[in-house]
Structures are given as structure tokens and as C-alpha cells.
Design a protein around this motif. Structure first.
Motif, PDB file in Angstrom:
ATOM      1  N   THR A 195     -36.872  57.510 -19.510  1.00 16.15           N
ATOM      2  CA  THR A 195     -36.447  57.047 -20.826  1.00 16.15           C
ATOM      3  C   THR A 195     -36.115  58.244 -21.698  1.00 16.15           C
ATOM      4  OG1 THR A 195     -38.727  56.969 -21.586  1.00 16.15           O
ATOM      5  CG2 THR A 195     -37.800  54.937 -20.715  1.00 16.15           C
ATOM      6  N   VAL A 196     -35.167  58.061 -22.593  1.00 13.98           N
ATOM      7  CA  VAL A 196     -34.770  59.139 -23.483  1.00 13.98           C
ATOM      8  C   VAL A 196     -35.581  59.044 -24.767  1.00 13.98           C
ATOM      9  CG1 VAL A 196     -32.879  57.800 -24.473  1.00 13.98           C
ATOM     10  CG2 VAL A 196     -32.763  60.324 -24.461  1.00 13.98           C
ATOM     11  N   THR A 197     -35.774  60.159 -25.427  1.00 18.31           N
ATOM     12  CA  THR A 197     -36.661  60.220 -26.568  1.00 18.31           C
ATOM     13  C   THR A 197     -36.105  61.160 -27.630  1.00 18.31           C
ATOM     14  OG1 THR A 197     -38.867  60.923 -27.260  1.00 18.31           O
ATOM     15  CG2 THR A 197     -37.938  62.017 -25.360  1.00 18.31           C
ATOM     16  N   ARG A 198     -36.647  61.042 -28.845  1.00 16.00           N
ATOM     17  CA  ARG A 198     -36.290  61.955 -29.927  1.00 16.00           C
ATOM     18  C   ARG A 198     -37.151  63.221 -29.905  1.00 16.00           C
ATOM     19  NH1 ARG A 198     -34.516  58.919 -35.107  1.00 16.00           N
ATOM     20  NH2 ARG A 198     -33.882  56.870 -34.347  1.00 16.00           N
ATOM     21  N   ALA A 199     -38.175  63.225 -29.087  1.00 13.81           N
ATOM     22  CA  ALA A 199     -39.142  64.323 -29.090  1.00 13.81           C
ATOM     23  C   ALA A 199     -38.599  65.531 -28.329  1.00 13.81           C
ATOM     24  CB  ALA A 199     -40.455  63.871 -28.478  1.00 13.81           C
ATOM     25  N   ALA A 200     -38.472  66.648 -29.035  1.00 13.81           N
ATOM     26  CA  ALA A 200     -37.953  67.849 -28.395  1.00 13.81           C
ATOM     27  C   ALA A 200     -38.805  68.291 -27.214  1.00 13.81           C
ATOM     28  CB  ALA A 200     -37.861  68.969 -29.426  1.00 13.81           C
ATOM     29  N   SER A 201     -40.102  68.044 -27.287  1.00 17.19           N
ATOM     30  CA  SER A 201     -41.009  68.476 -26.228  1.00 17.19           C
ATOM     31  C   SER A 201     -40.729  67.779 -24.903  1.00 17.19           C
ATOM     32  CB  SER A 201     -42.453  68.221 -26.639  1.00 17.19           C
ATOM     33  OG  SER A 201     -42.643  66.837 -26.896  1.00 17.19           O
ATOM     34  N   GLU A 202     -40.011  66.658 -24.929  1.00 18.89           N
ATOM     35  CA  GLU A 202     -39.744  65.896 -23.701  1.00 18.89           C
ATOM     36  C   GLU A 202     -38.502  66.391 -22.964  1.00 18.89           C
ATOM     37  OE1 GLU A 202     -41.730  63.465 -22.397  1.00 18.89           O
ATOM     38  OE2 GLU A 202     -43.102  64.156 -23.972  1.00 18.89           O
ATOM     39  N   TYR A 203     -37.738  67.267 -23.605  1.00 16.85           N
ATOM     40  CA  TYR A 203     -36.500  67.744 -22.995  1.00 16.85           C
ATOM     41  C   TYR A 203     -36.790  68.924 -22.073  1.00 16.85           C
ATOM     42  CZ  TYR A 203     -33.751  64.543 -25.734  1.00 16.85           C
ATOM     43  OH  TYR A 203     -33.203  63.384 -26.255  1.00 16.85           O
ATOM     44  N   ALA A 233     -21.461  72.556 -22.577  1.00 17.99           N
ATOM     45  CA  ALA A 233     -21.045  72.513 -21.182  1.00 17.99           C
ATOM     46  C   ALA A 233     -22.248  72.737 -20.280  1.00 17.99           C
ATOM     47  CB  ALA A 233     -19.986  73.570 -20.919  1.00 17.99           C
ATOM     48  N   ALA A 234     -22.362  71.897 -19.264  1.00 18.19           N
ATOM     49  CA  ALA A 234     -23.494  71.967 -18.345  1.00 18.19           C
ATOM     50  C   ALA A 234     -23.044  72.415 -16.965  1.00 18.19           C
ATOM     51  CB  ALA A 234     -24.177  70.609 -18.251  1.00 18.19           C
ATOM     52  N   SER A 235     -23.876  73.191 -16.321  1.00 16.72           N
ATOM     53  CA  SER A 235     -23.630  73.584 -14.938  1.00 16.72           C
ATOM     54  C   SER A 235     -24.937  73.476 -14.184  1.00 16.72           C
ATOM     55  CB  SER A 235     -23.090  75.012 -14.860  1.00 16.72           C
ATOM     56  OG  SER A 235     -24.024  75.919 -15.406  1.00 16.72           O
ATOM     57  N   GLY A 236     -24.841  73.429 -12.880  1.00 19.37           N
ATOM     58  CA  GLY A 236     -26.025  73.275 -12.066  1.00 19.37           C
ATOM     59  C   GLY A 236     -26.118  71.875 -11.498  1.00 19.37           C
ATOM     60  N   ARG A 237     -27.304  71.287 -11.539  1.00 22.10           N
ATOM     61  CA  ARG A 237     -27.516  69.978 -10.950  1.00 22.10           C
ATOM     62  C   ARG A 237     -26.706  68.908 -11.680  1.00 22.10           C
ATOM     63  NH1 ARG A 237     -33.525  68.300  -9.989  1.00 22.10           N
ATOM     64  NH2 ARG A 237     -32.371  66.521  -9.193  1.00 22.10           N
ATOM     65  N   ALA A 238     -26.541  67.769 -11.068  1.00 23.02           N
ATOM     66  CA  ALA A 238     -25.685  66.692 -11.537  1.00 23.02           C
ATOM     67  C   ALA A 238     -25.928  66.368 -13.000  1.00 23.02           C
ATOM     68  CB  ALA A 238     -25.904  65.451 -10.682  1.00 23.02           C
ATOM     69  N   PHE A 239     -24.915  66.608 -13.801  1.00 22.28           N
ATOM     70  CA  PHE A 239     -24.992  66.377 -15.242  1.00 22.28           C
ATOM     71  C   PHE A 239     -25.318  64.920 -15.533  1.00 22.28           C
ATOM     72  CE2 PHE A 239     -24.103  66.994 -19.594  1.00 22.28           C
ATOM     73  CZ  PHE A 239     -23.236  66.007 -20.035  1.00 22.28           C
ATOM     74  N   ARG A 240     -24.763  64.032 -14.757  1.00 19.19           N
ATOM     75  CA  ARG A 240     -24.925  62.608 -15.045  1.00 19.19           C
ATOM     76  C   ARG A 240     -26.361  62.128 -14.808  1.00 19.19           C
ATOM     77  NH1 ARG A 240     -20.882  59.865 -13.169  1.00 19.19           N
ATOM     78  NH2 ARG A 240     -19.596  61.675 -12.746  1.00 19.19           N
ATOM     79  N   ALA A 241     -27.196  62.999 -14.258  1.00 17.47           N
ATOM     80  CA  ALA A 241     -28.600  62.631 -14.020  1.00 17.47           C
ATOM     81  C   ALA A 241     -29.448  62.794 -15.280  1.00 17.47           C
ATOM     82  CB  ALA A 241     -29.176  63.485 -12.901  1.00 17.47           C
ATOM     83  N   TYR A 242     -28.878  63.376 -16.339  1.00 24.11           N
ATOM     84  CA  TYR A 242     -29.651  63.710 -17.520  1.00 24.11           C
ATOM     85  C   TYR A 242     -29.233  62.918 -18.742  1.00 24.11           C
ATOM     86  CZ  TYR A 242     -31.097  67.773 -14.829  1.00 24.11           C
ATOM     87  OH  TYR A 242     -31.605  68.593 -13.851  1.00 24.11           O
ATOM     88  N   HIS A 243     -30.246  62.487 -19.492  1.00 22.62           N
ATOM     89  CA  HIS A 243     -29.984  62.088 -20.870  1.00 22.62           C
ATOM     90  C   HIS A 243     -29.740  63.382 -21.646  1.00 22.62           C
ATOM     91  CE1 HIS A 243     -31.533  58.202 -19.776  1.00 22.62           C
ATOM     92  NE2 HIS A 243     -32.764  58.662 -19.592  1.00 22.62           N
ATOM     93  N   MET A 244     -28.885  63.304 -22.671  1.00 31.10           N
ATOM     94  CA  MET A 244     -28.544  64.506 -23.422  1.00 31.10           C
ATOM     95  C   MET A 244     -28.832  64.322 -24.906  1.00 31.10           C
ATOM     96  SD  MET A 244     -27.549  66.610 -21.144  1.00 31.10           S
ATOM     97  CE  MET A 244     -26.947  67.915 -22.234  1.00 31.10           C
ATOM     98  N   GLY A 245     -29.328  65.378 -25.521  1.00 38.79           N
ATOM     99  CA  GLY A 245     -29.634  65.316 -26.939  1.00 38.79           C
ATOM    100  C   GLY A 245     -29.092  66.520 -27.683  1.00 38.79           C
ATOM    101  N   TRP A 246     -28.920  66.328 -28.990  1.00 37.23           N
ATOM    102  CA  TRP A 246     -28.614  67.425 -29.901  1.00 37.23           C
ATOM    103  C   TRP A 246     -29.764  67.534 -30.907  1.00 37.23           C
ATOM    104  CZ3 TRP A 246     -24.817  70.968 -29.578  1.00 37.23           C
ATOM    105  CH2 TRP A 246     -23.696  70.687 -28.797  1.00 37.23           C
ATOM    106  N   PHE A 247     -30.168  68.756 -31.134  1.00 32.43           N
ATOM    107  CA  PHE A 247     -31.200  69.069 -32.108  1.00 32.43           C
ATOM    108  C   PHE A 247     -30.676  70.170 -33.011  1.00 32.43           C
ATOM    109  CE2 PHE A 247     -34.898  66.806 -30.376  1.00 32.43           C
ATOM    110  CZ  PHE A 247     -34.408  66.454 -29.129  1.00 32.43           C
ATOM    111  N   ARG A 248     -31.351  70.393 -34.128  1.00 36.02           N
ATOM    112  CA  ARG A 248     -30.958  71.494 -35.005  1.00 36.02           C
ATOM    113  C   ARG A 248     -32.193  72.096 -35.658  1.00 36.02           C
ATOM    114  NH1 ARG A 248     -27.821  68.084 -39.803  1.00 36.02           N
ATOM    115  NH2 ARG A 248     -29.693  67.174 -40.777  1.00 36.02           N
ATOM    116  N   GLN A 249     -32.048  73.359 -36.024  1.00 35.46           N
ATOM    117  CA  GLN A 249     -33.145  74.061 -36.676  1.00 35.46           C
ATOM    118  C   GLN A 249     -32.581  74.918 -37.794  1.00 35.46           C
ATOM    119  OE1 GLN A 249     -35.709  76.331 -34.064  1.00 35.46           O
ATOM    120  NE2 GLN A 249     -37.349  76.288 -35.568  1.00 35.46           N
TER     121      GLN A 249
END
Length: 124
Positions: free
Chosen positions: A103-111, A23-39
């Protein structure tokens, strides 16, 4: 800025399913690409899946392709990760992340923003 809160993790048996929510709060959610990562313990954070702002495009890591599905509901400011046919190697802390770039990316550093994570444990 956007705040992200994951939920839905837990302890499950191999072969079963879980659905994670972020769940996201704050600035417009639709402005963001979203990713899932795991560790996983002792391992680096790895890409799982991403979905573009408008949900037109999704991409998965090879290790989860065909088993996991990412989706988003911009009206509810929420991104989901449906995980089916879970395996013990899926055990990890799962994080959602938001990227404001063009552009959206797989790189965690870009998020730009990250949640605190939710633990998923799959027993054999």
C-alpha cells in the motif's frame, strides 16, 4: 534497487508554473508507488503527492490540491509533478521517492528510495 534523478526545478515568479521530472533506473519502475515530497529551510520534509503503481490512484496534500498534478509514464520510467499557480510558500527542495510496499502512504519513512532533490524557488 532503483536510482532516482529529479530535474526541472528553478527560480520562478509567483503565479507561474514548473514541471518537475523524476527519472528512474534500475529495477522495474512499474513495481513502485511513487511520491513527491518537499523540504523548506528549517522545516521537516513534508508529503506533496503520491501515485500508485498503475496510476489508478493519486493523493495530494491539502496545501497543493487543485494546483499540482502528479503523473507517471511507466514506458519512460518517469514520474512528473506539474506545479501551477506557484506561491512563495512552495519554495523548497523537492524530492521524488519510490515505495515497494503493498500500500502507498504519505509517510516518508515508508519510502525505500530517494532522489537527490531539485530546488524550487518562488519569488513574490
Amino acid at each position: 534497487q532503483v536510482q532516482l534523478v529529479e530535474s526541472g526545478g528553478g527560480l520562478v515568479q509567483a503565479g507561474t508554473s514548473l514541471r518537475l521530472s523524476c527519472a528512474a533506473s534500475g529495477r522495474a519502475f512499474r513495481a513502485y508507488h511513487m511520491g513527491w515530497f518537499r523540504q523548506a529551510p528549517g522545516k521537516e520534509r513534508e508529503f506533496v503527492a503520491f501515485i500508485t503503481r498503475s496510476a489508478i490512484s493519486v493523493t495530494y496534500a491539502d496545501s497543493v490540491k487543485g494546483r499540482f498534478t502528479i503523473s507517471r509514464d511507466n514506458a519512460k520510467n518517469t514520474v512528473y509533478l506539474q506545479m501551477n499557480s506557484l506561491k512563495p510558500e512552495d519554495t523548497a527542495i523537492y524530492y521524488c521517492a519510490a515505495e515497494a510496499g503493498v500500500t502507498v502512504t504519505r509517510a516518508a519513512s515508508e519510502y525505500d528510495y530517494w532522489g537527490q532533490g531539485t530546488q524550487v524557488t518562488v519569488s513574490s
